[in-house]
Design a protein around this motif. Structure first.
Motif, PDB file in Angstrom:
ATOM      1  N   TYR A 243     -58.884  53.320  92.461  1.00 49.55           N
ATOM      2  CA  TYR A 243     -59.857  53.314  91.361  1.00 49.55           C
ATOM      3  C   TYR A 243     -59.976  54.695  90.730  1.00 49.55           C
ATOM      4  O   TYR A 243     -60.161  54.831  89.524  1.00 49.55           O
TER       5      TYR A 243
ATOM      6  N   PRO B 162     -55.314  53.012  87.204  1.00 50.88           N
ATOM      7  CA  PRO B 162     -56.079  52.095  86.346  1.00 50.88           C
ATOM      8  C   PRO B 162     -55.387  51.769  85.020  1.00 50.88           C
ATOM      9  O   PRO B 162     -55.785  50.836  84.335  1.00 50.88           O
ATOM     10  N   LEU B 163     -54.369  52.526  84.659  1.00 49.70           N
ATOM     11  CA  LEU B 163     -53.650  52.233  83.420  1.00 49.70           C
ATOM     12  C   LEU B 163     -52.662  51.088  83.597  1.00 49.70           C
ATOM     13  O   LEU B 163     -52.340  50.385  82.649  1.00 49.70           O
TER      14      LEU B 163
ATOM     15  N   ILE C 184     -53.696  57.500  87.051  1.00 48.41           N
ATOM     16  CA  ILE C 184     -52.578  56.659  86.636  1.00 48.41           C
ATOM     17  C   ILE C 184     -52.812  55.176  86.957  1.00 48.41           C
ATOM     18  O   ILE C 184     -52.622  54.311  86.104  1.00 48.41           O
TER      19      ILE C 184
END
Lengths: 434, 245
Positions: A337, A343-344, A341
């Motif tokens: 979380y 969460p993209l 990187i």
């Protein structure tokens, strides 16, 4: 020389694999569903975790104590497995040792056989075995009972987060796939969607032949597995069927019940929970002695408990002074979380294990070096996850180490090799073009 | 102690490769009237080799770098790249057993020193707000230079803080060779960072002290339509905001 030819092939393969991976990552970057779902998940995770850590500030000290315990266990894994097996056998459970995924699958095939219905608790370890497809191939029916896993199963996708498998699926997509199963239009209201899953799965628990689970911890002194959850599905799945089968990675071992309690507290808080609704502690099959003190197995819970200890590269990792750190992972999911990187792109950056910590896990445990190679170049090596991780795992350092191993095995993507060769030959990665 | 300091400035390939970064650093050195020996204009410190897994080859390369520096006869060195900085401070002695025999400073430390000694003075901008982005290399991965750059900037303008800063500041996405391997992913990370952390801070000025962060945040800002941002590497920013005698 044949060695060179093979090397060239490998290089070509790795470039192909990297390009395919790059296309997948760039597609994920354009996925608005994914973006919306991840933004919601990250912001609620941050709120929950801050609240949990603020309410229990002493967890910081417990975390340090837990690390000492885990590091000692990692250094003596084989010994702890032997003790846990002994305890479980004493409790009338059957235990097995699987050196790799295919050995585990053979053991499972022997225990489960064919034509069975299996209700399954969420288990990332089971992904190492590709459990669901293995079971289906051998003529069994598997129902995922964790809501997130159930959604993923209906969508025919793979889990995208270790704790929240459907983290990438916004409610609109869940409503759509539930509507197809229900044969009627489902609203996007999370409560209504949850109630549908509850009703749908309810009788599956009681008609199933086998309940399957992993475990968050297992103790060496009593052979007790800890299963942490909120939904209540694990209690049903591990209690209603006649047979309970658990596959447990060696890194889940803890010396004693009180150590596992400590682990439980740390894991809950860092995963963003003040407390979870349920913790099941299972040490053996159900039994009673109520009729003339004669022990009968299978009172109300399962008659049989089978516990498979899964190595699959863990002992090897434990022997490596760098890589052993990755076995500390409690699977709280915080690093993912909080990553810049992950969460993209969610679990597209990963194989069975995901995100930064997933890179060494892919290389050493589930996937192998070739699968890990493209993943190793998706990390910005910023080291923020080490600050977030309750176990202080420095994934960036592990990934740097892995890149050295990849280089040694000739698995460096072409553009990285070109840049490195430019430094070696010209002194700089950006040689002047003239 | 040598009688006279001979200062080396190690430029680093990212700064050399980006004209505005190079101009900013050179501009600062000229304006501040720093007497220096330029180093590393055609020679990389070796970090990219380490990040690519070429440890053995890096061992040979750093010997070249060492020779380049020893021949320059410097007594102290400054670099504006956190990754070069870490390489000289930690990589050289720890990974390759090389003692350079002189101190390496990051540009942030150098700027603090020049300000303290009164050798440079910044123009005071009463209404200017700046947000500072913490690079990992001199922050959590390095010596923890979080307050130092803020103190430099505070002598010039108001420094506003993102919710997540210092040791827990989120990454710009520009490190670890990510700009080479998956440039769109790197830039997407910068865009997300700016939107999450800086969009509602009442400023359009982002200052950092790393050439990678500067380039990546600039590219990320370029994809944001809501507002324009100006991203500065610290040398560039100081060069533009120094009092000239």
């Amino acid at each position: 020389m044949s060695g060179n030819a093979k090397g060239a092939e490998t290089t070509e393969d790795i470039n192909k694999a990297f390009n395919a991976y790059k296309r997948k990552i760039y597609r994920a970057l354009k996925d608005d569903f994914l973006k919306t779902a991840l933004e919601r998940a990250v912001s609620s995770f941050r709120k929950n975790r801050d609240a949990a850590l603020a309410a229990f500030p002493e967890v910081e000290g417990k975390r340090e104590r837990l690390l000492e315990i885990k590091d000692e266990v990692i250094c003596n894994l084989a010994d702890y497995v032997a003790r846990a097996r002994e305890a479980l056998e004493r409790n009338h459970a059957k235990t097995y040792y699987a050196s790799d995924a295919s050995a585990a699958n053979e053991i499972l095939a022997d225990i489960i056989g064919t034509g069975k219905t299996i209700v399954k608790a969420k288990s990332i370890t089971s992904e190492e075995l590709e459990f669901n497809s293995m079971m289906e191939e051998t003529g069994n029916l598997v129902w995922e009972t964790d809501l997130g896993e159930f959604i993923i199963q209906l969508l025919g996708e793979k889990p995208m987060h270790i704790l929240a498998p459907a983290v990438h699926v916004p409610r609109e997509r869940t409503a759509k796939v539930f509507s197809e199963v229900a044969g009627r239009e489902m609203p996007t209201d999370p409560e209504k969607l949850t109630m549908f899953a509850r009703e749908f799965l309810r009788d599956k628990y009681f008609s199933a032949d086998v309940g399957f689970s992993g475990a968050n911890f297992i103790t060496a002194d009593t052979g007790t597995m800890f299963l942490i959850e909120n939904e209540g599905n694990i209690r049903f799945a591990t209690n209603a069927p006649e047979v309970h089968v658990a596959v447990i990675g060696l890194e889940k071992l803890m010396p004693s019940l009180s150590d596992a309690m400590l682990g439980l507290e740390v894991l809950m808080r860092y995963a963003g929970y003040l407390v979870t609704s349920y913790v099941s502690m299972i040490s053996g099959p159900a039994k009673t002695g109520d009729i003339e003190k004669i022990t009968v197995y299978g009172a109300h819970g399962p008659r049989e408990l089978h516990v498979i200890f899964l190595d699959n590269g863990r002992l090897k990792a434990a022997r490596d002074p760098d890589y052993r750190e990755m076995l500390r992972c409690l699977r709280c999911g915080a690093c993912m979380y909080e990553c810049a990187i992950y969460p993209l792109v969610s679990g597209h950056w990963g194989y069975h294990y995901m995100g930064g910590i997933g890179v060494p896990w892919t290389a050493l445990i589930s996937g192998g070096l070739t699968k890990a190679a493209p993943l190793a170049y998706s990390c910005a090596l910023c080291g923020r996850c080490k600050e977030i991780c309750p176990a202080g795992i420095d994934s960036a350092k592990l990934i740097e180490r892995l890149r050295r191993d990849l280089k040694r095995e000739g698995l460096v993507p072409g553009f990285i090799r070109k840049m490195a060769e430019a430094v070696i030959n010209t002194g700089t990665p950006y040689p002047k073009e003239d | 102690m040598p009688d006279k300091e001979k200062l080396g400035v190690f430029f680093g390939c990212t700064t050399v490769g980006a004209p505005h970064l190079l101009e900013g650093l050179v501009g600062f050195l000229v304006k501040a009237r720093i007497d220096y020996v330029p180093l590393g204009k055609d020679l990389c410190c070796g970090v990219p080799l380490l990040l690519a897994g070429y440890h053995r080859e890096a061992g040979a390369h750093v010997q070249r770098v060492k020779k380049h520096m020893v021949e320059a006869g410097i007594t102290r060195m400054v670099t504006s790249c956190p990754h070069c900085y870490l390489m000289f401070r930690e990589g050289f002695p720890n990974d390759f057993g090389i003692e350079l025999g002189f101190e390496t400073m990051h540009f942030v430390e150098f700027a603090v020193e020049l300000l303290n000694q009164g050798k440079i003075k910044l123009k005071l901008h009463k209404d200017m707000k700046i947000v500072y982005h913490d690079p990992c290399g001199i922050g959590r991965r390095g010596p923890g230079l979080h307050q130092e750059p803020r103190s430099v900037l505070a002598s010039c303008a108001e420094v506003v803080e993102a919710e997540r800063a210092d040791k827990l500041g989120t990454c710009c996405g520009g490190g670890g060779l990510l700009r080479a391997s998956l440039p769109k992913l790197a830039v997407a990370a910068a865009k997300r960072k700016i939107i999450d952390d800086y969009l509602n801070k009442g400023t359009d000025i982002i200052v950092t002290s790393c050439p990678f962060c500067t380039l990546n945040l600039t590219d990320g800002a370029g994809e944001i339509t809501e507002r324009g941002f100006n991203v500065f590497d610290l040398p560039m920013f100081l060069a533009e905001n120094m009092e000239e005698e």
